[in-house]
Design an enzyme around this catalytic site. Structure first.
Site, PDB file in Angstrom:
ATOM      1  N   HIS A 111       0.837  -1.206   0.000  1.00  0.00           N
ATOM      2  CA  HIS A 111       0.000   0.000   0.000  1.00  0.00           C
ATOM      3  C   HIS A 111       0.870   1.252   0.000  1.00  0.00           C
ATOM      4  CE1 HIS A 111       0.750   0.668   4.326  1.00  0.00           C
ATOM      5  NE2 HIS A 111       0.447  -0.616   4.534  1.00  0.00           N
ATOM      6  N   CYS A 129       3.460  -4.814   6.624  1.00  0.00           N
ATOM      7  CA  CYS A 129       3.057  -4.509   5.253  1.00  0.00           C
ATOM      8  C   CYS A 129       4.218  -3.913   4.454  1.00  0.00           C
ATOM      9  CB  CYS A 129       1.891  -3.521   5.240  1.00  0.00           C
ATOM     10  SG  CYS A 129       0.318  -4.246   5.752  1.00  0.00           S
TER      11      CYS A 129
END
Length: 155
Positions: A111, A129
């Protein structure tokens, strides 16, 4: 001369495969090097983009392995501990979100980020992440789809 139906069907299917009636499709894939902290985007085995990333902090490392994109959000909303942050560049997950693995109740994703300096420094700061610059994550998002392979390596 007579040709039996089974033999005829075999000859036709073999000819279709040889003639290339079924089109070959280029495969887009992602490889992430945890050591070098780069995401490389491939199309049919050729590098079409290489982007700096921030990865998981030592206490919340990014898991290595072979995965695939499972969910894509073009305007993610951030939810954590009762807080809701609307889509946009100030959102902690940036302007695009691509989940690639579910481990227990946790979801790992590629992301964007509201903190570009961590990506520019290729830091180990996330909760596992892969963080990218917002402009870069848009480029990757526009080239992949659900099911795109994601290989996360320790080298």
């Amino acid at each position: 001369m007579t040709i039996r139906p089974i033999l005829l069907a075999s000859l036709i299917s073999a000819a279709v495969g040889v003639a290339g009636v079924t089109p070959a499709q280029a495969e887009t894939s992602i490889q992430i090097s945890l050591k070098n902290r780069y995401l490389t985007l491939f199309d049919d085995g050729k590098v079409i983009g290489k982007y700096p990333v921030a990865i998981g902090a030592p206490e919340s490392p990014t898991p290595a392995g072979s995965y695939a994109i499972t969910k894509m959000e073009p305007a993610p909303t951030y939810h954590k501990k009762g807080k809701v942050i609307a889509p946009g560049p100030k959102n902690p997950v940036g302007v695009r979100y691509m989940a690639y693995v579910q481990i227990g109740t946790g979801e790992y994703a590629i992301h964007g980020t509201a903190w570009p300096n961590w990506v520019k420094l290729r830091s180990a700061v996330s909760l596992g992440c892969i963080r990218m610059l917002n402009n870069d994550v848009i480029q990757v998002f526009n080239r992949v789809k659900v099911g795109t392979p994601v290989l996360v390596t320790t080298n």
